[in-house]
Scaffold this active site. Sequence first.
Site, PDB file in Angstrom:
ATOM      1  N   GLU A 106       0.857  -1.205   0.000  1.00  0.00           N
ATOM      2  CA  GLU A 106       0.000   0.000   0.000  1.00  0.00           C
ATOM      3  C   GLU A 106       0.879   1.236   0.000  1.00  0.00           C
ATOM      4  OE1 GLU A 106      -1.813  -0.426   3.821  1.00  0.00           O
ATOM      5  OE2 GLU A 106      -2.009  -2.568   3.434  1.00  0.00           O
ATOM      6  N   LYS A 151       2.424   4.532   1.413  1.00  0.00           N
ATOM      7  CA  LYS A 151       2.681   5.012   2.771  1.00  0.00           C
ATOM      8  C   LYS A 151       2.397   6.504   2.788  1.00  0.00           C
ATOM      9  CE  LYS A 151       6.334   4.893   6.324  1.00  0.00           C
ATOM     10  NZ  LYS A 151       5.827   6.007   7.025  1.00  0.00           N
ATOM     11  N   ASP A 169       1.912  10.200   4.150  1.00  0.00           N
ATOM     12  CA  ASP A 169       2.712  10.934   5.110  1.00  0.00           C
ATOM     13  C   ASP A 169       1.811  11.804   5.984  1.00  0.00           C
ATOM     14  OD1 ASP A 169       4.933  11.694   6.420  1.00  0.00           O
ATOM     15  OD2 ASP A 169       5.759  12.949   4.827  1.00  0.00           O
ATOM     16  N   TYR A 224      -6.112   1.527   7.060  1.00  0.00           N
ATOM     17  CA  TYR A 224      -5.222   0.450   6.618  1.00  0.00           C
ATOM     18  C   TYR A 224      -5.226  -0.786   7.506  1.00  0.00           C
ATOM     19  CZ  TYR A 224      -1.783   2.936   9.602  1.00  0.00           C
ATOM     20  OH  TYR A 224      -1.141   3.568  10.627  1.00  0.00           O
ATOM     21  N   LYS A 227      11.084   3.335   1.769  1.00  0.00           N
ATOM     22  CA  LYS A 227      11.064   4.808   1.772  1.00  0.00           C
ATOM     23  C   LYS A 227      11.633   5.351   0.469  1.00  0.00           C
ATOM     24  CE  LYS A 227       9.939   6.590   5.884  1.00  0.00           C
ATOM     25  NZ  LYS A 227      10.890   6.869   6.826  1.00  0.00           N
ATOM     26  N   CYS A 259      14.535  49.794   3.977  1.00  0.00           N
ATOM     27  CA  CYS A 259      13.667  49.015   3.101  1.00  0.00           C
ATOM     28  C   CYS A 259      14.250  48.995   1.689  1.00  0.00           C
ATOM     29  CB  CYS A 259      12.266  49.642   3.096  1.00  0.00           C
ATOM     30  SG  CYS A 259      11.207  48.957   1.819  1.00  0.00           S
ATOM     31  N   CYS A 292      11.661  51.251  -0.627  1.00  0.00           N
ATOM     32  CA  CYS A 292      11.440  52.697  -0.483  1.00  0.00           C
ATOM     33  C   CYS A 292      12.547  53.401   0.285  1.00  0.00           C
ATOM     34  CB  CYS A 292      10.089  52.967   0.179  1.00  0.00           C
ATOM     35  SG  CYS A 292      10.081  52.541   1.931  1.00  0.00           S
ATOM     36  N   CYS A 294       9.406  47.236   7.304  1.00  0.00           N
ATOM     37  CA  CYS A 294       9.442  48.574   6.749  1.00  0.00           C
ATOM     38  C   CYS A 294       8.264  49.299   7.402  1.00  0.00           C
ATOM     39  CB  CYS A 294       9.262  48.529   5.233  1.00  0.00           C
ATOM     40  SG  CYS A 294       8.902  50.146   4.538  1.00  0.00           S
ATOM     41  N   CYS A 305       4.832  52.685   1.680  1.00  0.00           N
ATOM     42  CA  CYS A 305       5.849  52.015   0.861  1.00  0.00           C
ATOM     43  C   CYS A 305       5.157  51.347  -0.326  1.00  0.00           C
ATOM     44  CB  CYS A 305       6.572  50.966   1.691  1.00  0.00           C
ATOM     45  SG  CYS A 305       7.670  49.925   0.724  1.00  0.00           S
TER      46      CYS A 305
HETATM   47  S1  IVH Z   1       1.039  -0.072   8.854  1.00  0.00           S
HETATM   48  C1  IVH Z   1       2.687  -2.028  12.681  1.00  0.00           C
HETATM   49  N1  IVH Z   1       0.180   1.025   6.604  1.00  0.00           N
HETATM   50  O1  IVH Z   1       3.696   4.809   8.662  1.00  0.00           O
HETATM   51  C2  IVH Z   1       2.134  -1.411  11.464  1.00  0.00           C
HETATM   52  N2  IVH Z   1       1.351   2.375   8.163  1.00  0.00           N
HETATM   53  O2  IVH Z   1       6.398   4.041   9.636  1.00  0.00           O
HETATM   54  C3  IVH Z   1       2.461   0.014  11.198  1.00  0.00           C
HETATM   55  N3  IVH Z   1       1.625   4.703   7.499  1.00  0.00           N
HETATM   56  O3  IVH Z   1       2.977   4.791  12.107  1.00  0.00           O
HETATM   57  C4  IVH Z   1       1.508   0.734  10.368  1.00  0.00           C
HETATM   58  N4  IVH Z   1       0.549   4.544   5.567  1.00  0.00           N
HETATM   59  O4  IVH Z   1       1.527   6.260  10.581  1.00  0.00           O
HETATM   60  C5  IVH Z   1       0.832   1.198   7.777  1.00  0.00           C
HETATM   61  N5  IVH Z   1      -0.620   1.887   4.603  1.00  0.00           N
HETATM   62  C6  IVH Z   1       0.018   2.061   5.756  1.00  0.00           C
HETATM   63  C7  IVH Z   1       0.552   3.317   6.142  1.00  0.00           C
HETATM   64  C8  IVH Z   1       1.219   3.421   7.358  1.00  0.00           C
HETATM   65  C9  IVH Z   1       1.201   5.346   6.399  1.00  0.00           C
HETATM   66  C10 IVH Z   1       2.387   5.296   8.624  1.00  0.00           C
HETATM   67  C11 IVH Z   1       1.815   5.019   9.993  1.00  0.00           C
HETATM   68  C12 IVH Z   1       2.895   4.349  10.770  1.00  0.00           C
HETATM   69  C13 IVH Z   1       4.134   4.712  10.004  1.00  0.00           C
HETATM   70  C14 IVH Z   1       5.184   3.630  10.162  1.00  0.00           C
END
Ligand code: IVH
Length: 690
Positions: free
Chosen positions: A115, A117, A119, A239, A327, A430, A433, A448, A453
């Site tokens: 899936e 990830k 942020d 998730y 990552k 400034c 001006c 300023c 200005c």
């Molecule tokens: S699984 C033990 N699934 O990533 C399982 N985490 O680095 C941990 N995150 O704290 C979570 N998308 O905040 C999982 N599809 C996803 C995710 C996800 C984002 C974040 C989550 C977690 C962090 C771990």
Amino acid sequence: MMKMTDGMAAIAALREELRHHEHCYYVLDAPEISDAEYDAKMRALKALEEAHPELLTPDSPTQRVGGRSAEGFRKVTHSRPMLSLDNAYNAEEMQAWDRRVRELAGELPVRYAAEMKLDGLSLALHYEAQPNGDARLVRGVTRGDGQVGEDVTGNVRTIRSVPLLVSAKKLGAAGMAGLPGFEVRGEVVMPIASFRRMNEERERAGLAPAANPRNAAAGTLRTLEPNIVAQRRLDCYAYFLLIDGEYAPAGQTASLETLETLGFRVNPHRTSCASVEELLAFLERVEAMRPTLPYEIDGVVVKVDAQATQLRLGYTGRAPRWAIAYKFAARAGVTQVRAIEVTVGRTGKLSPVAVLRPVGIGGTTVERASLFNADEVERLGVRVGSWVMVERGGDVIPKIASVASKPEGETEIPEAIPEADEPFRMPDVCPVCGTAVRKAEGEVDSYCVNTDCPARLVQSLLYFAHRGVMNIDGLGEVLVQQLIESGLVRSIADLYTLTEEQLVALERVGEKSAQSLLAEIERSREAGLARLLMGLGIRFVGERTAELLAGAFGSMEAIAAADEQELMAVDEVGPKVAASVREFFANERNQALVERLRTLGLKMTAEKKQRSTELAGLTFVLTGTLPTLSREEAKARIEAAGGKVAGSVSKKTSYVVAGEEAGSKLEKARELSVPVIDEAGLLALLAPSL
Ligand code: IVH
């Protein structure tokens, strides 16, 4: 059994309809009706609920924004720890992880569920079954330290992709009928568009922008004011599905499908595969999608799909062995600073900007980066000629993360070197001006102080005309420059004296565009007090504060005459805002401007909003655990309606609100014949104020 009345049936039907349309709009991104139709249904439901306060329940679609969370959030221990993940940064590390998984799995099958990830920050949502078989959202808890998080239910309720209620029908379809409850874990994110909007708004109010969408989402979720959270438009992607504190037995791929069936938003970009090669191909596809996604991601999470295999692999101290986060490389690049320019904003604030040797980062060429203020330049140690690491987050303008060393093989730009050792200094005058700059003791920013200005005037006019402010379409940067240079406009008020002849005399302005601009300016006279208040550009007065002030005072005169105490009596207005408003209206030039705008016919009144007083004079004592409201929420809602909450029962207590396991306070209430009500009773009392 209560008899099903017409009111009940109508309310139930409307709620179901609204839930369906919320799901279509916020989860599936596929609305079936127009916004206006949706709003009309919502209004109809509100009206019915007002007529039948006894039928109001916290899972009604009208109840997304409740009261304030008062002084803080209750700590909650997670049903099972919310762990983190080990990371992999390249194909070799993924392959090594895959080998280890297969080794440990032995004869058990290995399939992966991968899936995006997202942020943001993780969140646990708790649902409890109701007597009629529906399940209701009862708690939303942040990750915290992984063991104990914070109860942010009031804020979570405002996230439209989080269902407040999962119907018995859906639970049946997912094979989950009859369970006492379940838990969903997911990621809360602030979409990039919301993030930009929020930062624009903060900038306008003179507040520091949030660093990135993740920080913005985290900060928002811990805001004590659900109204603000609702405006920020957070989103939640589920998730994990947990039943009885355990991951659902069907495995990850099936759980995600179940979550979809239940009405949760699940990220559609996911895959199920058997080999590491397929995984690597998926990672590549996702990385290619990254620049076009409406939210930020920082990688892909890969999970072993089958529960039996997960159990065999188990956990290290902090993370499951059966999952890994792949990552992506940060969206950053190294380049050299050619110059540091200083720009002047609407409030007169001077901001250093790094002019860079163009560098490609994540699909765009970056040539400028914000340095915020002189302290930031010093902290980073940036000079003309420095090599710097430039990061592109959700912001439109990239920022400098750190000073970097010169990449091998790169050549220096000759013109930068002689100055390279000179530290940056904010100018004393400034740059536009030439007026001496003011830097207040203890403040990082320089200003300023010349209110005339030209740089400030340009920015003020653009801000005044902005869509979210006075909404004067057609007043762009080029035209504003022309108006100022020609001497036609020296202040905001001059906009309202412009004539067609004056406008068509300007270069590149035709009769038609002159007429439509004048019509826009004309229309803006009616924008109203809140918009005008924003348009004046008072520091710290953004959209929400302007609306609150307008609603509380009703007229510009009343706001101008209010002292700091009176200003602070408005909910959410603190000393900083109050001082800034006072300072603005104490200034004679500003007084003259406001007077001129008044003479020119701008609307300076608003409808005054009554403070809620339904519970004024009543004192409540809370005891035991209420079925849906936390202690803090109940208290906040009582106080928002003008009531008081006391810690102990006396003859003066108006009501004791008792939940499960109510103790001595309940006995005391009986002794003193103080009326005892339950949560439903409290909600009924509160209903008129909703
Ligand atoms: S699984 C033990 N699934 O990533 C399982 N985490 O680095 C941990 N995150 O704290 C979570 N998308 O905040 C999982 N599809 C996803 C995710 C996800 C984002 C974040 C989550 C977690 C962090 C771990």
